[in-house]
Design a protein around this motif. Structure first.
Motif, mmCIF file in Angstrom:
data_model
loop_
_atom_site.group_PDB
_atom_site.id
_atom_site.type_symbol
_atom_site.label_atom_id
_atom_site.label_comp_id
_atom_site.label_asym_id
_atom_site.label_seq_id
_atom_site.Cartn_x
_atom_site.Cartn_y
_atom_site.Cartn_z
ATOM 1 N N ALA A 67 18.440 26.497 30.748
ATOM 2 C CA ALA A 67 18.859 26.023 29.416
ATOM 3 C C ALA A 67 18.654 24.508 29.328
ATOM 4 O O ALA A 67 18.205 23.981 28.303
ATOM 5 C CB ALA A 67 20.318 26.384 29.158
ATOM 6 N N HIS A 68 18.972 23.824 30.413
ATOM 7 C CA HIS A 68 18.823 22.365 30.456
ATOM 8 C C HIS A 68 17.346 21.955 30.322
ATOM 9 O O HIS A 68 16.988 21.152 29.458
ATOM 10 C CB HIS A 68 19.421 21.832 31.759
ATOM 11 N N GLU A 69 16.504 22.539 31.165
ATOM 12 C CA GLU A 69 15.077 22.149 31.118
ATOM 13 C C GLU A 69 14.451 22.540 29.783
ATOM 14 O O GLU A 69 13.633 21.802 29.233
ATOM 15 C CB GLU A 69 14.298 22.763 32.288
ATOM 16 N N LEU A 70 14.847 23.682 29.251
ATOM 17 C CA LEU A 70 14.354 24.084 27.926
ATOM 18 C C LEU A 70 14.786 23.067 26.872
ATOM 19 O O LEU A 70 13.982 22.671 26.012
ATOM 20 C CB LEU A 70 14.890 25.479 27.586
ATOM 21 N N ALA A 71 16.042 22.641 26.932
ATOM 22 C CA ALA A 71 16.551 21.682 25.941
ATOM 23 C C ALA A 71 15.750 20.382 25.959
ATOM 24 O O ALA A 71 15.565 19.735 24.927
ATOM 25 C CB ALA A 71 18.030 21.412 26.176
ATOM 26 N N HIS A 72 15.231 20.017 27.123
ATOM 27 C CA HIS A 72 14.381 18.821 27.194
ATOM 28 C C HIS A 72 13.135 18.953 26.309
ATOM 29 O O HIS A 72 12.505 17.950 25.985
ATOM 30 C CB HIS A 72 13.913 18.575 28.632
ATOM 31 N N SER A 73 12.759 20.175 25.953
ATOM 32 C CA SER A 73 11.598 20.337 25.069
ATOM 33 C C SER A 73 11.817 19.592 23.753
ATOM 34 O O SER A 73 10.864 19.274 23.048
ATOM 35 C CB SER A 73 11.340 21.807 24.754
ATOM 36 N N PRO A 118 24.406 9.118 33.643
ATOM 37 C CA PRO A 118 23.718 9.285 32.353
ATOM 38 C C PRO A 118 23.826 10.714 31.811
ATOM 39 O O PRO A 118 23.832 10.910 30.596
ATOM 40 C CB PRO A 118 22.260 8.934 32.674
ATOM 41 N N TYR A 119 23.939 11.686 32.698
ATOM 42 C CA TYR A 119 24.074 13.087 32.283
ATOM 43 C C TYR A 119 25.430 13.349 31.639
ATOM 44 O O TYR A 119 25.522 13.768 30.484
ATOM 45 C CB TYR A 119 23.945 14.021 33.499
ATOM 46 N N GLU A 120 26.473 13.118 32.411
ATOM 47 C CA GLU A 120 27.795 13.591 31.989
ATOM 48 C C GLU A 120 28.518 12.590 31.092
ATOM 49 O O GLU A 120 29.180 12.994 30.150
ATOM 50 C CB GLU A 120 28.638 13.949 33.217
ATOM 51 N N MET A 156 12.683 20.660 36.590
ATOM 52 C CA MET A 156 11.958 19.524 36.021
ATOM 53 C C MET A 156 11.238 20.035 34.784
ATOM 54 O O MET A 156 10.485 21.012 34.853
ATOM 55 C CB MET A 156 10.984 18.952 37.058
ATOM 56 N N GLU A 157 11.459 19.323 33.685
ATOM 57 C CA GLU A 157 11.045 19.798 32.366
ATOM 58 C C GLU A 157 9.571 19.600 32.054
ATOM 59 O O GLU A 157 9.229 19.221 30.932
ATOM 60 C CB GLU A 157 11.912 19.115 31.314
ATOM 61 N N ASN A 158 8.681 19.814 32.995
ATOM 62 C CA ASN A 158 7.259 19.619 32.723
ATOM 63 C C ASN A 158 6.861 20.483 31.523
ATOM 64 O O ASN A 158 7.144 21.671 31.501
ATOM 65 C CB ASN A 158 6.447 19.969 33.971
ATOM 66 N N ASN A 205 17.569 10.697 27.356
ATOM 67 C CA ASN A 205 17.002 11.965 27.838
ATOM 68 C C ASN A 205 18.092 12.921 28.324
ATOM 69 O O ASN A 205 18.220 14.046 27.858
ATOM 70 C CB ASN A 205 16.063 11.717 29.031
ATOM 71 N N GLU A 206 18.868 12.445 29.293
ATOM 72 C CA GLU A 206 19.735 13.394 30.009
ATOM 73 C C GLU A 206 21.076 13.646 29.311
ATOM 74 O O GLU A 206 21.575 14.755 29.331
ATOM 75 C CB GLU A 206 19.936 12.930 31.453
ATOM 76 N N GLY A 207 21.655 12.613 28.706
ATOM 77 C CA GLY A 207 22.930 12.813 28.018
ATOM 78 C C GLY A 207 22.771 13.797 26.867
ATOM 79 O O GLY A 207 23.534 14.762 26.732
HETATM 80 ZN ZN ZN Z 1 17.402 16.764 32.710
#
Ligand code: ZN
Ligand code: BES
Length: 593
Positions: free
Chosen positions: A285-291, A373-375, A261-263, A308-310
């Motif tokens: 890498a995923h949570e970091l990318a949410h930054s 929404p992700y993929e 979770m990208e808190n 957000n997720e895509g």
């Molecule tokens: Zn995510």
């Protein structure tokens, strides 16, 4: 009335909160937080102001200069919770709300010492996304209503509190307690407010990164995530400067219901990532990318969750491609595509839930959460990238982030900007059908490579008797093995399960993706030697992504249906509320015989 989010009572025509001052006393015995939330308004205001709340006990509301504020708590809506309506007197600059959470607050999980690694101290963590922040504080709980915050959190001595904010030190407090202070200067959506408290240790692992975990796992975690600074640097080259100063991480106890979770400033991670070979750092890498995509540019509501997720899945794979090469990234895409196909067939290809932009009024976002929404989102962004050309697209992404940073946007706002920067591109890729039509459009840029084809062919040929050689198998990277397992038919005959267990050394693996894929094959095949391991995983791990396929495999097979119910009955007390909901809905599909 100007409500913009079907999951919030936030009304854009009313006074708006810009800053929250939170004072929380964490009571592990009563499993409640007693708190004061002071909400500062954008400008002095009067009149009606609606807040979101759920299961909160509101004791008192006053203005910051001490005038009483009349309020009413509406009966709870099953999805939104209770509207807390305030009637602000003239020139209200801030409202101060005294309240208490309930032991059933969805955003909080309270763990007894036995549910932690060290077994010495209790543990508390929050998970506010998508719409649960309202269970820990009365707020305008929509991602368009961004706030900065300060917090003072009091916990029993011996416990350390951390938040999605800059730490400002701690001091002893009355009654054998300790008070921790935090400051979050950047405006964030409320779903990024986060708290954890427990027996925590930390280690520096980079110039701007520190890992937090229970003392027993902090060394392993420091090793697993040691690449973090090179990931941040890579991401900065791709997406622009890192705007949050620190990127720290917290490894939670195993009941944490998500992978990550990208808190902001403090990503929360499941301990199942500690594979011992850095093979699961994709989640980091995923949570970091949410930054960038998510925390800087945020979806305006869950209906635009793909923004957000895509974008973040696409960004995660660009980071991994830069660090580990194109072959690695295409393997990740192939795994993602398989997950997408599964999700789509679960909903049905024509289900509106397979659209990127969704209509979710009246629905609980947790119930419709999926890989779509992700993929599908990531495939769409990849298509835009391929059609525009990588250089052009990378410049666009940096411009997009710079333009919208610290704001929350809808798909339309994205489309207007896209058209302005790259006229005609949306039409060329048939954006309308990607965004508003169900299923997977036929111009989807499907991952292709020799390595991929080879593995998928091997999986297909497996049951016909063509087994990969030991030599080959030992050369497979974890993701290749995973792809192979995913491609296997099920149920498999017992001797083929035994072959897998033996040749691939599956019972001894530490990569949970592989362990869970193997166990779901074994369970669906009624392969009894693997049952004890499945039971063990299910009584340890609360990550929903793993619970669903394991319970699905057990419950869909008559022989193990009773076992599924029995394991769940024995372990449900240890599970997060969200995880329980997932297991219950999975088991419910298969009534007892
Ligand atoms: Zn995510
Ligand atoms: N923000 C999500 C987790 C989330 C989404 C929590 C919606 C609540 C509601 C996080 O970034 C995420 O996507 N986690 C994934 C990681 C994976 C895609 C690499 C997970 O937990 O599996």
């Amino acid at each position: 009335m100007a409500r913009t989010d079907p999951h919030s009572y936030f009304d854009a025509a009313q006074p708006r909160t810009v800053h929250a001052e939170l004072k929380w006393d964490v009571d592990f015995n009563a499993k409640v937080i007693r708190g004061v939330a002071a909400l500062k308004l954008e400008s002095p205001s009067a009149g009606t102001m609606d807040l979101d709340s759920r299961d909160l006990l509101i004791a008192k509301v006053a203005t910051s200069d001490g005038r009483p504020v009349p309020f009413s708590v509406a009966p709870a809506d099953p999805v939104l919770g209770s509207r807390l309506r305030l009637i602000l007197p003239q020139d209200t600059e801030a409202v101060v709300i005294d309240y208490e959470t309930s032991p059933g607050a969805v955003a909080l999980q309270w763990l007894s010492p036995e549910q932690t690694r060290g077994r010495r101290q209790p543990f508390l963590f929050s998970q506010c996304q998508p719409h649960h922040a309202r269970t820990i504080a009365p707020l305008q709980d929509s991602p368009v209503a961004r706030i900065t915050y300060d917090a003072e959190v009091t916990v029993p001595d011996g416990i350390t509190a951390v938040m999605s904010a800059g730490p400002q030190g701690s001091r002893a407090a009355a009654g054998n307690k300790r008070l921790f202070k935090f400051h979050m200067p950047q405006p964030i959506p409320t779903y990024l407010v986060a708290l954890a408290a427990g027996d925590l240790a930390s280690r520096e692992i980079g110039p701007r990164s520190r890992i937090w975990a229970e003392p027993e796992v902090v060394e392993a975690a420091a090793w697993e995530f040691a690449e973090i600074e090179s990931m941040i640097k890579t991401a900065e080259k791709l997406f622009g400067p890192y705007e949050w100063e620190r990127y720290d991480m917290l490894v939670l106890p195993p009941s944490f219901p998500y992978g990550g979770m990208e808190n902001p400033r403090l990503t929360f991670l499941t301990p199942t990532l500690l594979a011992g070979d850095r093979s699961l750092v994709t989640v980091v890498a995923h949570e970091l990318a949410h930054s960038w995509t998510g925390n800087l540019v945020t979806n305006a509501s869950v209906e635009h969750f793909w923004l957000n997720e895509g974008f973040t899945v696409w960004a995660e794979r660009r980071i991994l491609e830069a660090l580990r090469g194109a072959a690695y990234a295409s393997m990740a895409q192939a795994l993602g595509l398989a997950a997408l196909r599964q999700a789509m067939s679960r909903f049905g290809e024509n289900s509106p839930l397979t659209c990127l932009v969704t209509k979710l009024e009246g629905l609980n976002p947790d119930d419709v959460y999926s890989e779509v929404p992700y993929e599908k989102g990531s495939l769409f962004v990849t298509l835009l990238e391929k059609t525009a050309g990588r250089d052009v697209w990378d410049r666009f992404i940096r411009a997009y982030i710079a333009r919208f940073k610290f704001t929350s946007i809808t798909t339309d706002e994205f489309l207007v900007f896209l058209e302005h920067e790259l006229p005609g591109l949306a039409k060329e890729v048939q954006a309308e059908s990607w965004l508003y039509k169900p299923g997977l459009p036929n111009n989807a840029p499907l991952p292709k490579s020799h390595a991929l084809d080879a593995i998928q062919n091997q999986a297909r040929g497996f049951s016909g008797g063509r087994k990969p050689s030991t030599d080959e198998v030992t050369r497979w990277a974890p993701d290749q093995l995973l792809l192979f397992l995913q491609g296997l038919p099920r149920p498999l005959p017992k001797d083929e399960c035994a072959w897998l267990a033996e040749e691939l050394n599956l019972p001894n693996g530490r990569n949970y993706e592989i362990v869970v894929e193997w166990l779901s094959i074994a369970l669906a095949s009624g392969y009894e030697p693997a049952f004890p391991a499945a039971r063990e995983v299910l009584s340890e791990v609360g990550r929903m992504k793993y619970l669903r396929p394991l319970y699905q495999a057990m419950a869909s097979t008559p022989r193990t249906r009773a076992m599924a119910r029995e394991i769940y009955a024995a372990t449900q007390n240890k599970l997060h509320m969200l995880s329980r909901q997932v297991v219950e809905s999975t088991i419910k599909e298969y009534p007892p015989d």
